[in-house]
Design an enzyme around this catalytic site. Structure first.
Site, PDB file in Angstrom:
ATOM      1  CG  ASP A 183       6.259   6.821   2.934  1.00 36.70           C
ATOM      2  OD1 ASP A 183       6.401   6.070   1.948  1.00 36.70           O
ATOM      3  OD2 ASP A 183       5.143   7.175   3.363  1.00 36.70           O
TER       4      ASP A 183
HETATM    5  C1  SPV Z   1       1.498   3.664   4.276  1.00 37.78           C
HETATM    6  O1  SPV Z   1       1.223   2.938   5.236  1.00 37.78           O
HETATM    7  O2  SPV Z   1       2.616   3.694   3.747  1.00 37.78           O
HETATM    8  C2  SPV Z   1       0.464   4.521   3.698  1.00 37.78           C
HETATM    9  C3  SPV Z   1      -0.587   5.062   4.549  1.00 37.78           C
HETATM   10  O3  SPV Z   1       0.562   4.843   2.527  1.00 37.78           O
HETATM   11  S1  SPV Z   1      -0.075   6.649   5.051  1.00 37.78           S
HETATM   12  O4  SPV Z   1       1.199   6.515   5.753  1.00 37.78           O
HETATM   13  O5  SPV Z   1      -1.106   7.169   5.923  1.00 37.78           O
HETATM   14  O6  SPV Z   1       0.071   7.487   3.867  1.00 37.78           O
HETATM   15 MG    MG Z   2       2.445   4.643   1.756  1.00 33.57          MG
END
Ligand code: SPV
Ligand code: MG
Length: 302
Positions: A72
Site C-alpha cells: 500500500d
Molecule cells: C485504505 O483502506 O486504504 C485506507 C484506510 O486508506 S487505512 O488502511 O486505515 O489507512
Molecule cells: Mg489507503
C-alpha cells in the site's frame, strides 16, 4: 433480477445527496466486482423487520493493492484502479468514494480527479502525507512524513478548479494523529484545507480507544458543524456506528474487513486441503457451494 442500470450522473450525485439527507452514511470496502455484489446487496434486519444496508462503497487503496499482492505505497497505478472501478460499477448502483492516497504531485492529482469525476465516482480522498506513503496502521509514527499544509491546500485548490460538476467531492484526510501531531495542529490543517475547497474532512487514528478522534471531532464540529466529517474505525472497532455518529461522524468507512476475512477463510481452506489431502472438511466449513457463486454472478448480470 435485472442488470444494474444507473447513469454516470445519477450515481455521481448520490453521495452529496446522502450526506444532506442522512445523519450517518455507512461505506463498505469494495475493490472488485465480487465485493461490490456483497456491499450492494447485504442487509441486516432488526427485530421490527426494518432493513439496514450500506449507503456507499469505499475503494480502499490498501485492499486493492493487497488483492494484487502489492504494498500500500502508491505502486498500483491509476489505470488499474479505473479498471477495477468499472468492474464494480457493472454490478452496483451505490456511490463510490476512491482512496487516492496522497494524490501524488498536484499536476497529476488534478487530472486524476477530473478522470474520476467523468467516470461517475462521487468522491476522492487524499491524505496529507509526503514521500513514500506507508499504510497508516503500521503503528510506528516515525514512518510518516506530513506534507506542508499550504502545499497540500494548493493541491486541493488545483483539483477543485479542474472539476466540472458540483457533485464530485474531494475529501482531505488528516494524518496528524497518525504521525504524532496534536489535535490543535490537525485543526489548523483542517481550516486551511476547507478554505482551499475541501468538501469534507477524514480524520484517521491508529489508537484503539478513539480518544484522539473524539477530541478532534469535538473541536472540529464546534467550528465546522456543516462540513462532513468521516471516521475510519478500524483501530477503535468497539464503537457502534450510532455511537460514532453521536461523537461527530457524518460518515463511517469500514475500510478493510472484507479483504481481511477473505484472507482468513482462504488460508484456512488451503491449509485444510493440504493437511487432509482432500477438500471435504474445507468445503463443509469454510466454503459456499460452487452453485452459490454461479447463481450470484448470474443474478447480478442478467
Ligand atoms: C485504505 O483502506 O486504504 C485506507 C484506510 O486508506 S487505512 O488502511 O486505515 O489507512
Ligand atoms: Mg489507503
Amino acid at each position: 433480477m435485472s442488470m444494474i442500470k444507473i447513469s454516470t450522473e445519477q450515481r455521481r450525485s448520490k453521495l452529496r445527496n446522502l450526506l444532506k439527507e442522512k445523519s450517518l452514511v455507512r461505506a463498505m470496502e469494495t475493490v472488485n466486482g465480487l465485493e461490490g455484489i456483497i456491499a450492494e446487496n447485504v442487509r441486516a434486519y432488526s427485530e421490527n423487520g426494518s432493513a439496514k444496508e450500506f449507503d456507499a462503497l469505499w475503494f480502499s487503496g490498501l485492499c486493492h493493492a493487497a488483492f494484487k499482492g502489492k504494498p500500500d505505497n502508491e505502486f498500483v497505478d491509476m489505470s488499474e484502479k479505473i479498471a477495477a472501478i468499472n468492474d464494480i460499477f457493472s454490478v452496483t448502483s451505490k456511490p463510490i468514494i476512491v482512496d487516492m492516497d496522497t494524490g501524488g504531485p498536484s499536476e497529476h492529482f488534478c487530472r486524476y480527479a477530473a478522470a474520476l469525476e467523468r467516470l461517475g465516482v462521487s468522491a476522492a480522498v487524499i491524505e496529507d502525507k509526503t514521500g513514500l506513503k506507508r499504510n497508516s496502521l503500521y503503528g510506528d509514527k516515525s514512518l510518516h512524513s506530513m506534507e506542508n499544509a499550504d502545499v497540500f491546500a494548493d493541491k486541493l485548490r488545483c483539483a477543485k478548479a479542474s472539476l466540472c460538476t458540483e457533485d464530485f467531492m474531494i475529501f482531505a484526510r488528516l494524518e496528524s494523529l497518525i504521525a504524532g501531531e496534536s489535535c490543535g495542529e490537525a485543526m489548523s490543517r483542517a481550516e486551511k484545507y476547507i478554505e482551499a475547497g475541501a468538501d469534507g474532512i477524514v480524520i484517521h487514528s491508529a489508537s484503539s480507544d478513539g480518544a484522539d478522534i473524539f477530541e478532534f471531532a469535538k473541536l472540529f464540529k464546534a467550528e465546522f458543524s456543516h462540513v462532513p466529517l468521516v471516521f475510519i474505525p478500524t483501530a477503535y472497532n468497539g464503537f457502534t456506528d450510532t455511537e460514532l455518529n453521536d461523537r461527530g461522524a457524518d460518515m463511517v468507512i469500514y475500510a478493510n474487513q472484507l479483504m481481511r476475512s477473505a484472507y482468513l477463510a482462504m488460508k484456512k481452506t488451503a491449509e485444510s486441503i493440504l493437511a487432509e489431502g482432500r477438500s471435504k472438511y474445507a468445503d463443509e466449513n469454510y466454503c459456499v457451494p460452487v452453485k452459490t457463486i454461479l447463481e450470484l454472478i448470474d443474478t447480478n448480470n442478467q
